[in-house]
Design an enzyme around this catalytic site. Structure first.
Site, PDB file in Angstrom:
ATOM      1  N   LYS A  19      20.680  28.510  73.824  1.00  0.00           N
ATOM      2  CA  LYS A  19      21.970  29.266  74.558  1.00  0.00           C
ATOM      3  C   LYS A  19      22.494  28.151  75.453  1.00  0.00           C
ATOM      4  O   LYS A  19      23.653  27.863  75.583  1.00  0.00           O
ATOM      5  CB  LYS A  19      21.382  30.378  75.535  1.00  0.00           C
ATOM      6  CG  LYS A  19      21.013  31.625  74.679  1.00  0.00           C
ATOM      7  CD  LYS A  19      20.321  32.654  75.449  1.00  0.00           C
ATOM      8  CE  LYS A  19      19.826  33.743  74.612  1.00  0.00           C
ATOM      9  NZ  LYS A  19      19.081  34.589  75.518  1.00  0.00           N
ATOM     10  N   GLN A  28      15.769  36.030  80.669  1.00  0.00           N
ATOM     11  CA  GLN A  28      15.111  36.345  79.364  1.00  0.00           C
ATOM     12  C   GLN A  28      14.106  37.279  79.221  1.00  0.00           C
ATOM     13  O   GLN A  28      13.299  37.007  79.969  1.00  0.00           O
ATOM     14  CB  GLN A  28      15.029  34.762  79.023  1.00  0.00           C
ATOM     15  CG  GLN A  28      14.314  34.719  77.584  1.00  0.00           C
ATOM     16  CD  GLN A  28      15.398  34.834  76.441  1.00  0.00           C
ATOM     17  OE1 GLN A  28      16.501  34.304  76.557  1.00  0.00           O
ATOM     18  NE2 GLN A  28      15.248  35.623  75.548  1.00  0.00           N
ATOM     19  N   ASP A  86      24.428  40.434  79.085  1.00  0.00           N
ATOM     20  CA  ASP A  86      23.648  41.022  77.985  1.00  0.00           C
ATOM     21  C   ASP A  86      23.924  42.574  77.635  1.00  0.00           C
ATOM     22  O   ASP A  86      23.263  43.214  76.699  1.00  0.00           O
ATOM     23  CB  ASP A  86      21.849  40.853  78.440  1.00  0.00           C
ATOM     24  CG  ASP A  86      21.341  39.583  77.547  1.00  0.00           C
ATOM     25  OD1 ASP A  86      22.014  39.216  76.611  1.00  0.00           O
ATOM     26  OD2 ASP A  86      20.106  39.250  77.781  1.00  0.00           O
TER      27      ASP A  86
END
Length: 288
Positions: free
Chosen positions: A51, A95, A118
Site C-alpha cells: 500500500k 490493518q 476501507d
C-alpha cells in the site's frame, strides 16, 4: 475469457495518478493515506508495504504507523483519534487482523467515517445498505469493476456470493443488489451449495477455502470472480478450481492476477475521493 485484473488495476492507478497531480496543484498539498499496523503478522506487513509503495507511485503521501503487538487497545484508539484530527490525513485504515487482546469493532468505530477508506465503519456500511453514497470496501468495489468489464448490464442476473464477511461477502451482496441482480449469500452452513451455485450467472467466491468451488458446480457461460488468496506449498491459489472452471465459465479471474491488484487500486481511488471532500476541491464527474 480470463479477466486481467493487473491490466484493469494499472488503468485505474494511472487515472488516480492523474487525479492526484491535479488535486495537488489545486489544493497545494498531496493526498495522504495513513495506515496503522499493530504487531508483526507477515502477511499484514507485506500488505502495508504494498500500500505504501502504491501510494508513493501515485504521488500520494504514505503515512505508516507501526506499533508493537502488545500495544494496549486504548493507546491504539488514541492514535486513531489523533489521525482523525490530522489535516494531512485524508484516508485512514487500521490493518486487520489485530492482536487477540484488541477488539477490532471498537477500533474501526473510532475511525472518522469521512476518512474510512476501507468502508468498514457502521456509517459507511449503513450507507451502502441504504443505497447512499459512502466509502465502499475496496475488494468488493474492485470485483464489481472487473465484473462490469465483461458484463456491463447485470440487471436480472442470478448471483451467488460464497462468504459473508464484513470485508467482502456482505458488501459484495449489497453492490450486486444495487445493480439489480437477484442475490443469494451462501456460507459454511448452506445446504446443497453445489446445486445453488449451478443456477448462478455470477459467482463470487470469498470463503477462504482452497479450490472449494469445483468445475462441475458452474453453469456454462457463468462469470466467476475468485477473491480467494490461499497459500499452498509456496504458491497462491484461489477458492475456485481454476483449471476445471475455466472450461465451462464464460469469464473468470485468475489467482494471482485477478482481484488482488484491484484492491489496492480501489484504495487509492477512495483516498483521492476523500482528499477532494476534505479539501473541498471539486472532483470532475466521471474522472474516476
Amino acid at each position: 475469457m480470463i479477466i486481467d485484473g493487473k491490466a484493469a488495476a494499472a488503468t485505474l492507478r494511472a487515472k488516480v495518478a492523474e487525479g492526484v497531480a491535479a488535486f495537488t496543484q489545486a489544493a497545494g498539498r498531496k493526498p495522504g493515506l495513513a495506515v496503522v499496523l499493530v504487531g508483526d503478522d507477515p502477511a499484514s506487513a507485506v500488505y502495508v508495504r504494498s500500500k505504501g509503495k502504491a501510494c508513493r507511485e501515485a504521488g500520494m503521501e504514505s503515512l505508516e504507523h507501526r506499533l508493537p503487538a502488545d500495544t494496549p487497545q486504548d493507546d491504539l484508539m488514541t492514535l486513531v483519534r489523533s489521525l482523525n484530527a490530522d489535516a494531512a490525513v485524508d484516508g485512514l485504515l487500521v490493518q486487520l487482523p489485530l492482536p487477540a487482546h484488541i477488539n477490532p469493532d471498537a477500533v474501526i468505530e473510532t475511525i472518522d467515517p469521512g476518512k474510512d477508506v476501507d468502508g468498514l465503519t457502521s456509517e459507511n456500511t449503513g450507507r451502502l445498505a441504504n443505497g447512499l453514497h459512502g466509502f465502499v470496501p475496496c475488494t468488493p468495489m474492485g470485483c464489481m469493476m472487473l465484473l462490469r468489464s465483461v458484463r456491463p448490464d447485470l440487471g436480472g442476473l442470478n448471483a451467488v456470493v460464497i462468504g459473508r464477511s464484513r470485508l467482502v461477502g456482505k458488501p459484495m451482496a449489497q453492490l450486486l443488489l444495487a445493480a439489480d441482480c437477484t442475490v443469494t449469500i451462501a456460507h459454511s452452513k448452506t445446504r446443497d451449495l453445489p446445486e445453488i451455485v449451478r443456477r448462478a450467472d455470477i459467482v463470487v467466491a470469498a470463503v477462504g477455502r482452497v479450490e472449494m468451488v469445483r468445475g462441475d458446480w458452474i453453469k456454462r457461460g457463468a462469470t466467476l470472480i475468485d477473491v480467494g488468496m490461499n497459500r499452498v506449498e509456496g504458491r497462491l491459489t484461489g477458492d475456485v478450481a481454476f483449471d476445471e472452471a475455466k472450461v465451462v465459465a464464460g469469464a473468470i479471474t485468475p489467482v494471482p492476477g485477478g482481484v488482488g491488484p484491484m484492491t489496492i487500486a480501489c484504495l487509492l481511488r477512495n483516498t483521492l475521493i476523500a482528499a477532494h471532500r476534505h479539501a473541498r476541491v471539486p472532483l470532475e464527474k466521471g474522472a474516476l
